[in-house]
Design a protein around this motif. Structure first.
Motif, PDB file in Angstrom:
ATOM      1  N   LEU A  19       0.821  -1.210   0.000  1.00 34.08           N
ATOM      2  CA  LEU A  19       0.000   0.000   0.000  1.00 34.08           C
ATOM      3  C   LEU A  19       0.857   1.263   0.000  1.00 34.08           C
ATOM      4  CD1 LEU A  19      -2.642  -0.915   2.728  1.00 34.08           C
ATOM      5  CD2 LEU A  19      -3.034  -0.760   0.271  1.00 34.08           C
ATOM      6  N   PHE A  20       2.104   1.125   0.416  1.00 37.64           N
ATOM      7  CA  PHE A  20       2.945   2.290   0.634  1.00 37.64           C
ATOM      8  C   PHE A  20       3.943   2.484  -0.498  1.00 37.64           C
ATOM      9  CE2 PHE A  20       1.565   0.427   4.651  1.00 37.64           C
ATOM     10  CZ  PHE A  20       0.793   1.478   5.114  1.00 37.64           C
ATOM     11  N   LYS A  21       4.363   3.733  -0.655  1.00 39.75           N
ATOM     12  CA  LYS A  21       5.301   4.065  -1.733  1.00 39.75           C
ATOM     13  C   LYS A  21       6.560   4.704  -1.139  1.00 39.75           C
ATOM     14  CE  LYS A  21       3.073   8.499  -2.805  1.00 39.75           C
ATOM     15  NZ  LYS A  21       2.349   8.700  -1.592  1.00 39.75           N
ATOM     16  N   PRO A  22       7.622   4.809  -1.956  1.00 38.01           N
ATOM     17  CA  PRO A  22       8.843   5.425  -1.450  1.00 38.01           C
ATOM     18  C   PRO A  22       8.569   6.805  -0.854  1.00 38.01           C
ATOM     19  CG  PRO A  22       9.250   4.407  -3.572  1.00 38.01           C
ATOM     20  CD  PRO A  22       7.763   4.345  -3.339  1.00 38.01           C
ATOM     21  N   GLY A  23       9.168   7.060   0.291  1.00 34.26           N
ATOM     22  CA  GLY A  23       8.987   8.329   0.982  1.00 34.26           C
ATOM     23  C   GLY A  23       7.938   8.266   2.086  1.00 34.26           C
ATOM     24  N   ASP A  24       7.085   7.235   2.069  1.00 36.33           N
ATOM     25  CA  ASP A  24       6.090   7.091   3.128  1.00 36.33           C
ATOM     26  C   ASP A  24       6.761   6.695   4.434  1.00 36.33           C
ATOM     27  OD1 ASP A  24       4.051   7.734   1.383  1.00 36.33           O
ATOM     28  OD2 ASP A  24       3.299   5.677   1.175  1.00 36.33           O
ATOM     29  N   HIS A  25       6.127   7.065   5.530  1.00 37.64           N
ATOM     30  CA  HIS A  25       6.650   6.801   6.866  1.00 37.64           C
ATOM     31  C   HIS A  25       5.614   6.006   7.644  1.00 37.64           C
ATOM     32  CE1 HIS A  25       7.112   8.212  11.187  1.00 37.64           C
ATOM     33  NE2 HIS A  25       8.287   7.648  10.956  1.00 37.64           N
ATOM     34  N   ILE A  26       6.072   4.995   8.370  1.00 34.97           N
ATOM     35  CA  ILE A  26       5.201   4.169   9.199  1.00 34.97           C
ATOM     36  C   ILE A  26       5.757   4.159  10.620  1.00 34.97           C
ATOM     37  CG2 ILE A  26       4.317   1.829   9.604  1.00 34.97           C
ATOM     38  CD1 ILE A  26       4.589   1.367   6.558  1.00 34.97           C
ATOM     39  N   ILE A  27       4.891   4.383  11.580  1.00 32.26           N
ATOM     40  CA  ILE A  27       5.265   4.227  12.981  1.00 32.26           C
ATOM     41  C   ILE A  27       4.945   2.786  13.338  1.00 32.26           C
ATOM     42  CG2 ILE A  27       4.787   4.916  15.356  1.00 32.26           C
ATOM     43  CD1 ILE A  27       3.938   7.678  14.147  1.00 32.26           C
ATOM     44  N   ALA A  28       5.956   2.022  13.740  1.00 35.95           N
ATOM     45  CA  ALA A  28       5.777   0.610  14.061  1.00 35.95           C
ATOM     46  C   ALA A  28       6.235   0.338  15.486  1.00 35.95           C
ATOM     47  CB  ALA A  28       6.579  -0.261  13.092  1.00 35.95           C
ATOM     48  N   ASP A  29       5.512  -0.542  16.145  1.00 36.74           N
ATOM     49  CA  ASP A  29       5.913  -0.930  17.490  1.00 36.74           C
ATOM     50  C   ASP A  29       7.302  -1.569  17.434  1.00 36.74           C
ATOM     51  OD1 ASP A  29       6.067  -2.227  20.140  1.00 36.74           O
ATOM     52  OD2 ASP A  29       3.954  -1.670  20.238  1.00 36.74           O
ATOM     53  N   SER A  30       8.117  -1.309  18.437  1.00 35.55           N
ATOM     54  CA  SER A  30       9.485  -1.839  18.453  1.00 35.55           C
ATOM     55  C   SER A  30       9.544  -3.302  18.888  1.00 35.55           C
ATOM     56  CB  SER A  30      10.370  -0.995  19.370  1.00 35.55           C
ATOM     57  OG  SER A  30       9.828  -0.969  20.680  1.00 35.55           O
ATOM     58  N   ASP A  31       8.482  -3.798  19.511  1.00 31.35           N
ATOM     59  CA  ASP A  31       8.463  -5.185  19.968  1.00 31.35           C
ATOM     60  C   ASP A  31       7.510  -5.977  19.067  1.00 31.35           C
ATOM     61  OD1 ASP A  31       8.912  -7.471  21.541  1.00 31.35           O
ATOM     62  OD2 ASP A  31       7.153  -7.032  22.765  1.00 31.35           O
ATOM     63  N   LEU A  32       8.012  -6.381  17.921  1.00 32.72           N
ATOM     64  CA  LEU A  32       7.231  -7.144  16.951  1.00 32.72           C
ATOM     65  C   LEU A  32       7.895  -8.490  16.705  1.00 32.72           C
ATOM     66  CD1 LEU A  32       6.618  -4.416  14.201  1.00 32.72           C
ATOM     67  CD2 LEU A  32       4.995  -5.160  15.954  1.00 32.72           C
ATOM     68  N   TYR A  33       7.140  -9.383  16.109  1.00 28.38           N
ATOM     69  CA  TYR A  33       7.675 -10.658  15.637  1.00 28.38           C
ATOM     70  C   TYR A  33       8.908 -10.379  14.776  1.00 28.38           C
ATOM     71  CZ  TYR A  33       7.863 -14.763  12.584  1.00 28.38           C
ATOM     72  OH  TYR A  33       8.280 -15.842  11.861  1.00 28.38           O
ATOM     73  N   GLY A  34       9.970 -11.150  14.963  1.00 23.91           N
ATOM     74  CA  GLY A  34      11.234 -10.921  14.258  1.00 23.91           C
ATOM     75  C   GLY A  34      11.095 -10.891  12.747  1.00 23.91           C
ATOM     76  N   GLY A  35      10.196 -11.681  12.190  1.00 25.96           N
ATOM     77  CA  GLY A  35       9.983 -11.669  10.744  1.00 25.96           C
ATOM     78  C   GLY A  35       9.489 -10.320  10.256  1.00 25.96           C
ATOM     79  N   CYS A  36       8.648  -9.668  11.047  1.00 32.28           N
ATOM     80  CA  CYS A  36       8.163  -8.331  10.689  1.00 32.28           C
ATOM     81  C   CYS A  36       9.309  -7.325  10.709  1.00 32.28           C
ATOM     82  CB  CYS A  36       7.084  -7.863  11.661  1.00 32.28           C
ATOM     83  SG  CYS A  36       5.565  -8.772  11.577  1.00 32.28           S
ATOM     84  N   ILE A  37      10.100  -7.400  11.750  1.00 31.63           N
ATOM     85  CA  ILE A  37      11.230  -6.476  11.861  1.00 31.63           C
ATOM     86  C   ILE A  37      12.166  -6.640  10.669  1.00 31.63           C
ATOM     87  CG2 ILE A  37      13.291  -5.926  13.231  1.00 31.63           C
ATOM     88  CD1 ILE A  37      11.548  -6.641  15.730  1.00 31.63           C
ATOM     89  N   ARG A  38      12.477  -7.893  10.319  1.00 29.65           N
ATOM     90  CA  ARG A  38      13.361  -8.130   9.167  1.00 29.65           C
ATOM     91  C   ARG A  38      12.713  -7.668   7.867  1.00 29.65           C
ATOM     92  NH1 ARG A  38      14.380 -12.247  12.594  1.00 29.65           N
ATOM     93  NH2 ARG A  38      12.915 -13.719  11.660  1.00 29.65           N
ATOM     94  N   LEU A  39      11.425  -7.894   7.696  1.00 28.15           N
ATOM     95  CA  LEU A  39      10.724  -7.415   6.501  1.00 28.15           C
ATOM     96  C   LEU A  39      10.821  -5.901   6.412  1.00 28.15           C
ATOM     97  CD1 LEU A  39       8.744  -7.860   4.055  1.00 28.15           C
ATOM     98  CD2 LEU A  39       6.917  -7.409   5.705  1.00 28.15           C
ATOM     99  N   PHE A  40      10.544  -5.225   7.505  1.00 33.94           N
ATOM    100  CA  PHE A  40      10.564  -3.769   7.496  1.00 33.94           C
ATOM    101  C   PHE A  40      11.976  -3.239   7.242  1.00 33.94           C
ATOM    102  CE2 PHE A  40       6.694  -3.612  10.585  1.00 33.94           C
ATOM    103  CZ  PHE A  40       5.871  -4.091   9.583  1.00 33.94           C
ATOM    104  N   GLN A  41      12.988  -3.841   7.875  1.00 31.03           N
ATOM    105  CA  GLN A  41      14.356  -3.350   7.733  1.00 31.03           C
ATOM    106  C   GLN A  41      14.987  -3.723   6.401  1.00 31.03           C
ATOM    107  OE1 GLN A  41      16.336  -4.985  11.181  1.00 31.03           O
ATOM    108  NE2 GLN A  41      15.715  -3.287  12.486  1.00 31.03           N
ATOM    109  N   ASN A  42      14.733  -4.921   5.905  1.00 34.53           N
ATOM    110  CA  ASN A  42      15.456  -5.409   4.731  1.00 34.53           C
ATOM    111  C   ASN A  42      14.704  -5.274   3.419  1.00 34.53           C
ATOM    112  OD1 ASN A  42      17.559  -6.212   6.429  1.00 34.53           O
ATOM    113  ND2 ASN A  42      16.587  -8.176   6.807  1.00 34.53           N
ATOM    114  N   VAL A  43      13.401  -5.201   3.458  1.00 34.72           N
ATOM    115  CA  VAL A  43      12.643  -5.122   2.214  1.00 34.72           C
ATOM    116  C   VAL A  43      11.949  -3.769   2.083  1.00 34.72           C
ATOM    117  CG1 VAL A  43      10.788  -6.145   0.830  1.00 34.72           C
ATOM    118  CG2 VAL A  43      12.300  -7.625   2.172  1.00 34.72           C
ATOM    119  N   SER A  44      11.109  -3.452   3.035  1.00 34.78           N
ATOM    120  CA  SER A  44      10.360  -2.198   2.934  1.00 34.78           C
ATOM    121  C   SER A  44      11.273  -0.985   2.980  1.00 34.78           C
ATOM    122  CB  SER A  44       9.303  -2.125   4.033  1.00 34.78           C
ATOM    123  OG  SER A  44       8.381  -3.189   3.889  1.00 34.78           O
TER     124      SER A  44
END
Length: 168
Positions: A19-44
């Motif tokens: 749903l999001f495009k380059p330049g968009d910002h998401i506030i995400a909880d810091s205590d998430l499932y590790g797969g989410c963290i890796r997705l957000f850091q490495n892909v998104s």
């Protein structure tokens, strides 16, 4: 209300990130499932989506909102620390600023995480754009039916991937 079934939670989350495009910002909880963290850091993040990882149950979410912020992503209770973020209060912040609220519902069934715990959550979820629910934890037993689903609780919002997808 609309729903889309997927084979895994990460498939559901990956689809929502589209749903999001380059330049968009998401506030995400810091205590998430590790797969989410890796997705957000490495892909998104590679795709130009910026994240602020904060403790959503303790920090002032509003202080992290910028003009580029498009969504708040919470998991409640969180995995692995079981922190509980107030969905209704977070929904109020999201609505006030015109943001999407994505609620990852990992441990509790939709019924338990809404009606039993807090009556305000049903009203809050109605304005929530997406909730991710895990079907196989509750019906009939863990891992026997690998299915997760995305529920849109706001019928006026139909992103590009929902109109053509098979309906539940």
């Amino acid at each position: 209300i609309d729903a889309l079934a997927l084979s895994s939670g990460m498939a559901a989350i990956s689809l929502l990130m589209e749903l999001f495009k380059p330049g968009d910002h998401i506030i995400a909880d810091s205590d998430l499932y590790g797969g989410c963290i890796r997705l957000f850091q490495n892909v998104s993040d590679k795709n130009g989506i910026q994240f602020s990882n904060i403790d959503c149950c303790r920090e002032d979410i509003e202080s992290y909102i910028t003009e580029q912020t498009k969504a708040i992503y919470i998991e409640t209770p969180t995995n692995p620390m079981m922190n509980v973020t107030d969905i209704a209060a977070t929904a109020e912040i999201a609505h006030k600023h015109g943001l999407l609220l994505i609620v990852d519902n990992t441990f509790l069934s939709p019924y338990t995480n809404s009606i039993n715990r807090n009556q305000r959550i049903i009203r809050a979820l109605w304005g929530t754009i997406y909730a991710i629910h895990i079907l196989n934890r509750f019906y009939p037993a863990d891992s026997t039916i690998p299915m997760h689903y995305i529920v849109s609780y706001f019928k006026q919002v139909y992103p590009s991937f929902l109109p053509t997808a098979p309906r539940l």
